[in-house]
Design a protein around this motif. Structure first.
Motif, PDB file in Angstrom:
ATOM      1  N   LYS A  59       0.762  -1.354  -0.131  1.00  9.69           N
ATOM      2  CA  LYS A  59       0.069   0.008  -0.167  1.00  9.69           C
ATOM      3  C   LYS A  59       0.647   1.208  -0.020  1.00  9.69           C
ATOM      4  CE  LYS A  59      -3.699  -0.334   2.817  1.00  9.69           C
ATOM      5  NZ  LYS A  59      -4.457  -0.702   4.066  1.00  9.69           N
ATOM      6  N   GLY A  60       1.842   1.428   0.824  1.00  9.09           N
ATOM      7  CA  GLY A  60       2.898   2.434   0.882  1.00  9.09           C
ATOM      8  C   GLY A  60       3.335   2.681  -0.565  1.00  9.09           C
ATOM      9  N   LEU A  61       3.882   1.690  -1.220  1.00  6.18           N
ATOM     10  CA  LEU A  61       4.364   1.762  -2.514  1.00  6.18           C
ATOM     11  C   LEU A  61       3.398   2.400  -3.460  1.00  6.18           C
ATOM     12  CD1 LEU A  61       6.564  -0.751  -4.627  1.00  6.18           C
ATOM     13  CD2 LEU A  61       4.237  -0.066  -5.471  1.00  6.18           C
ATOM     14  N   LEU A  62       2.239   1.969  -3.416  1.00  2.34           N
ATOM     15  CA  LEU A  62       1.143   2.532  -4.274  1.00  2.34           C
ATOM     16  C   LEU A  62       0.570   3.957  -3.995  1.00  2.34           C
ATOM     17  CD1 LEU A  62      -1.316  -0.652  -4.173  1.00  2.34           C
ATOM     18  CD2 LEU A  62      -0.328   0.242  -6.240  1.00  2.34           C
ATOM     19  N   TYR A  63       0.495   4.242  -2.636  1.00  2.00           N
ATOM     20  CA  TYR A  63       0.373   5.541  -2.478  1.00  2.00           C
ATOM     21  C   TYR A  63       1.250   6.663  -2.767  1.00  2.00           C
ATOM     22  CZ  TYR A  63      -2.461   3.759   1.206  1.00  2.00           C
ATOM     23  OH  TYR A  63      -3.499   2.768   2.098  1.00  2.00           O
ATOM     24  N   VAL A  64       2.846   6.346  -2.914  1.00  3.68           N
ATOM     25  CA  VAL A  64       3.697   7.223  -3.344  1.00  3.68           C
ATOM     26  C   VAL A  64       3.784   6.980  -5.071  1.00  3.68           C
ATOM     27  CG1 VAL A  64       6.250   7.573  -3.784  1.00  3.68           C
ATOM     28  CG2 VAL A  64       5.229   6.800  -1.640  1.00  3.68           C
ATOM     29  N   THR A  65       3.489   5.999  -5.440  1.00  2.14           N
ATOM     30  CA  THR A  65       3.382   5.909  -6.898  1.00  2.14           C
ATOM     31  C   THR A  65       2.290   6.501  -7.660  1.00  2.14           C
ATOM     32  OG1 THR A  65       4.504   3.887  -6.631  1.00  2.14           O
ATOM     33  CG2 THR A  65       3.617   4.097  -8.938  1.00  2.14           C
ATOM     34  N   LYS A  66       1.142   6.532  -6.820  1.00  2.00           N
ATOM     35  CA  LYS A  66      -0.156   7.069  -7.508  1.00  2.00           C
ATOM     36  C   LYS A  66       0.049   8.495  -7.751  1.00  2.00           C
ATOM     37  CE  LYS A  66      -5.062   7.773  -7.248  1.00  2.00           C
ATOM     38  NZ  LYS A  66      -5.070   9.152  -7.504  1.00  2.00           N
ATOM     39  N   VAL A  67       0.832   9.281  -6.793  1.00  5.59           N
ATOM     40  CA  VAL A  67       1.200  10.870  -6.899  1.00  5.59           C
ATOM     41  C   VAL A  67       2.018  10.999  -8.053  1.00  5.59           C
ATOM     42  CG1 VAL A  67       1.619  12.713  -5.679  1.00  5.59           C
ATOM     43  CG2 VAL A  67       0.416  11.051  -4.361  1.00  5.59           C
ATOM     44  N   VAL A  68       3.230  10.458  -7.648  1.00  5.90           N
ATOM     45  CA  VAL A  68       4.374  10.496  -8.574  1.00  5.90           C
ATOM     46  C   VAL A  68       4.121  10.193 -10.134  1.00  5.90           C
ATOM     47  CG1 VAL A  68       6.890  10.210  -8.998  1.00  5.90           C
ATOM     48  CG2 VAL A  68       5.807  10.560  -6.521  1.00  5.90           C
ATOM     49  N   SER A  69       3.555   9.135 -10.319  1.00  7.93           N
ATOM     50  CA  SER A  69       3.043   8.786 -11.514  1.00  7.93           C
ATOM     51  C   SER A  69       2.239   9.492 -12.282  1.00  7.93           C
ATOM     52  CB  SER A  69       2.468   7.426 -11.619  1.00  7.93           C
ATOM     53  OG  SER A  69       1.229   7.205 -11.182  1.00  7.93           O
ATOM     54  N   SER A  70       1.384  10.427 -11.623  1.00  2.80           N
ATOM     55  CA  SER A  70       0.663  11.391 -12.339  1.00  2.80           C
ATOM     56  C   SER A  70       1.527  12.515 -12.644  1.00  2.80           C
ATOM     57  CB  SER A  70      -0.466  11.885 -11.263  1.00  2.80           C
ATOM     58  OG  SER A  70      -0.044  12.735 -10.199  1.00  2.80           O
ATOM     59  N   TRP A  71       2.473  12.874 -12.176  1.00  4.67           N
ATOM     60  CA  TRP A  71       3.280  13.938 -12.562  1.00  4.67           C
ATOM     61  C   TRP A  71       4.050  13.614 -13.673  1.00  4.67           C
ATOM     62  CZ3 TRP A  71       6.154  14.589  -7.077  1.00  4.67           C
ATOM     63  CH2 TRP A  71       5.228  15.025  -6.258  1.00  4.67           C
ATOM     64  N   MET A  72       4.647  12.459 -13.864  1.00  6.06           N
ATOM     65  CA  MET A  72       5.316  11.690 -14.862  1.00  6.06           C
ATOM     66  C   MET A  72       4.333  11.718 -16.298  1.00  6.06           C
ATOM     67  SD  MET A  72       7.252   8.705 -13.201  1.00  6.06           S
ATOM     68  CE  MET A  72       8.931   9.078 -12.008  1.00  6.06           C
ATOM     69  N   VAL A  73       2.995  11.218 -15.992  1.00 10.50           N
ATOM     70  CA  VAL A  73       2.052  11.274 -17.210  1.00 10.50           C
ATOM     71  C   VAL A  73       1.832  12.580 -17.553  1.00 10.50           C
ATOM     72  CG1 VAL A  73      -0.360  10.768 -17.484  1.00 10.50           C
ATOM     73  CG2 VAL A  73       0.997   8.982 -16.315  1.00 10.50           C
ATOM     74  N   GLU A  74       1.729  13.522 -16.881  1.00 11.11           N
ATOM     75  CA  GLU A  74       1.683  15.022 -17.458  1.00 11.11           C
ATOM     76  C   GLU A  74       2.833  15.446 -18.189  1.00 11.11           C
ATOM     77  OE1 GLU A  74       0.950  17.956 -14.309  1.00 11.11           O
ATOM     78  OE2 GLU A  74      -0.875  16.941 -13.452  1.00 11.11           O
ATOM     79  N   ARG A  75       3.952  14.863 -17.825  1.00 16.32           N
ATOM     80  CA  ARG A  75       5.401  15.366 -18.567  1.00 16.32           C
ATOM     81  C   ARG A  75       5.617  14.471 -19.734  1.00 16.32           C
ATOM     82  NH1 ARG A  75       9.835  14.887 -14.896  1.00 16.32           N
ATOM     83  NH2 ARG A  75      10.773  16.378 -16.458  1.00 16.32           N
ATOM     84  N   LYS A  76       4.987  13.013 -19.726  1.00 14.98           N
ATOM     85  CA  LYS A  76       5.123  12.227 -20.918  1.00 14.98           C
ATOM     86  C   LYS A  76       6.902  11.605 -20.501  1.00 14.98           C
ATOM     87  CE  LYS A  76       1.135  12.385 -22.832  1.00 14.98           C
ATOM     88  NZ  LYS A  76       0.233  11.317 -22.601  1.00 14.98           N
ATOM     89  N   GLN A  77       7.059  11.439 -19.268  1.00 18.96           N
ATOM     90  CA  GLN A  77       8.683  11.138 -19.199  1.00 18.96           C
ATOM     91  C   GLN A  77       8.482  10.666 -17.727  1.00 18.96           C
ATOM     92  OE1 GLN A  77      10.505  14.817 -20.234  1.00 18.96           O
ATOM     93  NE2 GLN A  77      11.779  14.199 -18.555  1.00 18.96           N
ATOM     94  N   GLY A  78       9.512   9.942 -17.395  1.00 22.66           N
ATOM     95  CA  GLY A  78       9.842   9.452 -15.957  1.00 22.66           C
ATOM     96  C   GLY A  78      10.245   8.111 -15.961  1.00 22.66           C
ATOM     97  N   HIS A  79      10.657   7.393 -14.709  1.00 20.78           N
ATOM     98  CA  HIS A  79      11.205   6.140 -14.326  1.00 20.78           C
ATOM     99  C   HIS A  79      10.890   5.764 -13.319  1.00 20.78           C
ATOM    100  CE1 HIS A  79      14.681   2.779 -15.533  1.00 20.78           C
ATOM    101  NE2 HIS A  79      13.570   2.397 -15.008  1.00 20.78           N
ATOM    102  N   ILE A  80      10.154   4.850 -12.944  1.00 24.47           N
ATOM    103  CA  ILE A  80       9.741   4.204 -11.542  1.00 24.47           C
ATOM    104  C   ILE A  80      10.545   2.799 -11.555  1.00 24.47           C
ATOM    105  CG2 ILE A  80       8.022   3.258 -10.328  1.00 24.47           C
ATOM    106  CD1 ILE A  80       6.006   4.932 -12.134  1.00 24.47           C
ATOM    107  N   ILE A  81      11.390   2.786 -10.400  1.00 21.90           N
ATOM    108  CA  ILE A  81      11.899   1.589  -9.973  1.00 21.90           C
ATOM    109  C   ILE A  81      11.669   0.987  -8.709  1.00 21.90           C
ATOM    110  CG2 ILE A  81      14.519   0.817  -9.580  1.00 21.90           C
ATOM    111  CD1 ILE A  81      15.619   3.069 -11.246  1.00 21.90           C
TER     112      ILE A  81
END
Length: 252
Positions: free
Chosen positions: A114-136
């Protein structure tokens, strides 16, 4: 502004090694951890040594509302995260399923999944806006196989393994990379936390063999993060030479 890496569980073990590794490469850092005193000293050291900017966030990834808040209030320029390293995770106990502590189960599920998901949901939304990023995402050999008494911990890391694949599919249209890093035995605070501060029991885990060190995993993470734009490392399983599976090891 320099590239930005956001690292959870940043003040010890793999997280701390990642922070130093990315700082050495000129990345500014957003560091999330529970222990404020360690965050303060870590940020001072990295800023002084590598001349990078560091945002310190004292937070527990299990706290959804707080995670949403502390990330939301970041200045806009700090939301341009290039690399998210979901490192926060733990194991609690090593008991058969019928003797397991349900509080331990909750802590592992709440942190590792759940903690991984909470952080990922927010940060991935920023990445989607920019059309770039890397989640490890930091998984484990326990996400590839199940070992005796590992039950719930293994289940949480199997969940992370599934989430890696799901994220990769969902974020593909946006050009976002997703990488799974799955270590075997790494000598960090992991066993000390699992055995709730029992130093003797934790030390015995690594008796007679040379385990991986946190920097070994940080090097692998940097390798994945530093590939050209057209290259994604989907999944990496990293073991010490003395370890063949989750339970088969060579001890001298």
């Amino acid at each position: 502004m320099a590239k930005i890496a956001l690292i959870t569980g940043a003040t010890s073990g793999i997280g701390a090694a990642c922070a130093a590794t990315f700082a050495a490469q000129g990345y500014d850092l957003i560091l999330i951890a529970r222990r404020e005193n360690l965050l303060i000293s870590q940020a001072e050291e990295l800023t002084s040594k590598y001349n990078v900017q560091v945002k310190k966030i004292q937070a527990d990834v299990r706290d959804k509302e707080n995670i949403n808040y502390v990330l939301d209030i970041l200045p806009a320029e700090w939301k341009k995260v290039d690399v998210l390293v979901n490192n926060a995770g733990l194991s609690q106990g090593l008991d058969p399923i019928d003797k397991g502590d349900t509080d331990d189960w909750d802590r592992m599920i709440d942190t590792n999944v759940k903690g991984l998901l909470y952080v990922t949901k927010v940060v991935s939304s920023w990445m989607v806006e920019r059309k770039q990023g890397h989640i490890i995402n930091i998984g484990s050999i326990a996400g590839k196989e199940v070992y005796p008494n590992g039950n719930v911990y293994c289940a949480t890391k199997h969940a992370v393994d599934a989430l890696n694949k799901g994220m990769r599919v969902d974020l593909l249209p946006h050009g976002i990379k997703v990488t799974a890093i799955n270590p075997g035995m790494v000598e960090t605070e992991f066993s000390l936390v699992r055995f709730k501060g029992d130093e003797n029991r934790a030390k015995k885990v690594y008796d007679g063999l040379e385990p991986l060190m946190a920097q070994d995993i940080a090097d692998a993470i940097w390798y994945a993060a530093s590939r050209p734009a057209h290259v994604n490392i989907n999944d990496m399983l990293i073991m010490p030479t003395a370890q063949a599976t989750g339970t088969i090891v060579k001890r001298d």
